[in-house]
Design an enzyme around this catalytic site. Structure first.
Site, mmCIF file in Angstrom:
data_model
loop_
_atom_site.group_PDB
_atom_site.id
_atom_site.type_symbol
_atom_site.label_atom_id
_atom_site.label_comp_id
_atom_site.label_asym_id
_atom_site.label_seq_id
_atom_site.Cartn_x
_atom_site.Cartn_y
_atom_site.Cartn_z
ATOM 1 C CG ASN A 38 75.148 22.244 22.751
ATOM 2 O OD1 ASN A 38 74.153 22.969 22.811
ATOM 3 N ND2 ASN A 38 75.064 20.930 22.678
ATOM 4 C CG HIS A 83 73.574 17.746 26.608
ATOM 5 N ND1 HIS A 83 72.689 17.577 25.576
ATOM 6 C CD2 HIS A 83 73.597 16.567 27.283
ATOM 7 C CE1 HIS A 83 72.194 16.350 25.609
ATOM 8 N NE2 HIS A 83 72.738 15.715 26.636
ATOM 9 C CB SER A 92 77.704 18.949 30.052
ATOM 10 O OG SER A 92 77.610 17.790 30.852
ATOM 11 C CG ASP A 142 75.050 16.672 22.770
ATOM 12 O OD1 ASP A 142 75.186 17.857 22.447
ATOM 13 O OD2 ASP A 142 73.943 16.109 22.828
HETATM 14 C C1 GAR Z 1 68.257 23.361 27.746
HETATM 15 O O1 GAR Z 1 68.126 22.471 28.806
HETATM 16 C C2 GAR Z 1 69.362 22.906 26.820
HETATM 17 O O2 GAR Z 1 70.434 22.340 27.465
HETATM 18 C C3 GAR Z 1 68.659 21.877 25.994
HETATM 19 O O3 GAR Z 1 67.445 22.496 25.690
HETATM 20 C C4 GAR Z 1 67.045 23.286 26.806
HETATM 21 C C5 GAR Z 1 66.626 24.644 26.314
HETATM 22 O O4 GAR Z 1 65.950 25.327 27.323
HETATM 23 N N1 GAR Z 1 69.436 21.522 24.852
HETATM 24 C C6 GAR Z 1 69.554 20.275 24.403
HETATM 25 O O5 GAR Z 1 68.960 19.336 24.889
HETATM 26 C C7 GAR Z 1 70.473 20.124 23.220
HETATM 27 N N2 GAR Z 1 70.781 18.744 22.996
HETATM 28 P P1 GAR Z 1 65.608 26.872 27.176
HETATM 29 O O6 GAR Z 1 65.058 27.082 25.764
HETATM 30 O O7 GAR Z 1 64.559 27.120 28.218
HETATM 31 O O8 GAR Z 1 66.869 27.641 27.420
#
Ligand code: GAR
Length: 196
Positions: A106, A108, A135, A144
């Site tokens: 994942n 984060h 991360s 997480d």
């Molecule tokens: C990313 O920053 C990812 O880390 C986060 O959502 C965003 C997706 O962006 N995920 C979380 O917060 C999970 N807890 P994207 O759709 O533009 O790749």
């Protein structure tokens, strides 16, 4: 060649970066399928790169187990070597985590264990932090809380809002994710013994 399934909920900008990296013949991994919990905008990136996709619609927390079973069935059809959660904003049921972990990672937008959960960027700002980070972790049963595979600090600048800060974090996340996938594919990173 390591085969990868990517699961998303949103715009899929990190997915796109991985698709671009994996399009290079030198990259040792291929994205073979993209899944989502809704008709996410990011599915368009899969289409553009000619990668098959599937949607298992989220129907609410009361049906998390059924949703997870369907998602798991789809993943089993593709049988990827690695599953990447790249902005999937749902907690997977324990049975799905148990099947795929540690081959389940994942990204984060925070420097874990700081600011876990669905609002990592917002929570860092609300806490008045001067730095946060990005991360890549192995998914375990917690939120997480799995072993950290890679992470890097990102400064919080005066005047930052959730949008500007997230925009500064995402390029770091992309770089870490691509590097982690590459290192898993080459065997440099052993997920079974995962931790940094
Ligand atoms: C990313 O920053 C990812 O880390 C986060 O959502 C965003 C997706 O962006 N995920 C979380 O917060 C999970 N807890 P994207 O759709 O533009 O790749």
């Amino acid at each position: 060649m390591l085969t990868v399934a990517v699961l998303i909920s949103g715009t899929g900008s990190n997915l796109r970066a991985l698709l671009e990296a994996a399009a290079s013949p030198e990259f040792p991994a291929r994205v073979i399928v993209v899944g989502a919990d809704r008709e996410a905008d990011g599915l368009a990136h899969a289409e553009e790169f000619g990668i098959p996709s599937f949607v298992v619609p989220w129907r609410g927390a009361a049906e998390r187990e059924e949703w997870g079973e369907e998602l798991d069935r789809q993943l089993q059809v593709w049988a990827p070597d690695l599953v990447v959660l790249s902005g999937l904003m749902r907690l997977l049921p324990a049975a799905v985590v148990a099947r795929w972990s540690p081959r389940l990672i994942n990204t984060h937008p925070a420097y874990l264990p700081e600011f876990p959960g669905a609002h990592g960027v917002r929570d860092a700002l609300a806490a008045g932090a001067t730095r946060t980070g990005a991360s890549v972790i192995v998914v375990d049963d917690g939120v997480d809380s799995g072993p950290i595979l890679a992470q890097e600090r990102v400064p919080i600048l005066p005047g930052d809002d959730e949008h500007s800060l997230h925009d500064r974090i995402k390029p770091v996340e992309r770089r870490l994710l691509i590097d982690v996938v590459r290192r898993i594919a080459t065997g440099e990173l052993d997920l079974a013994a995962s931790a940094i």
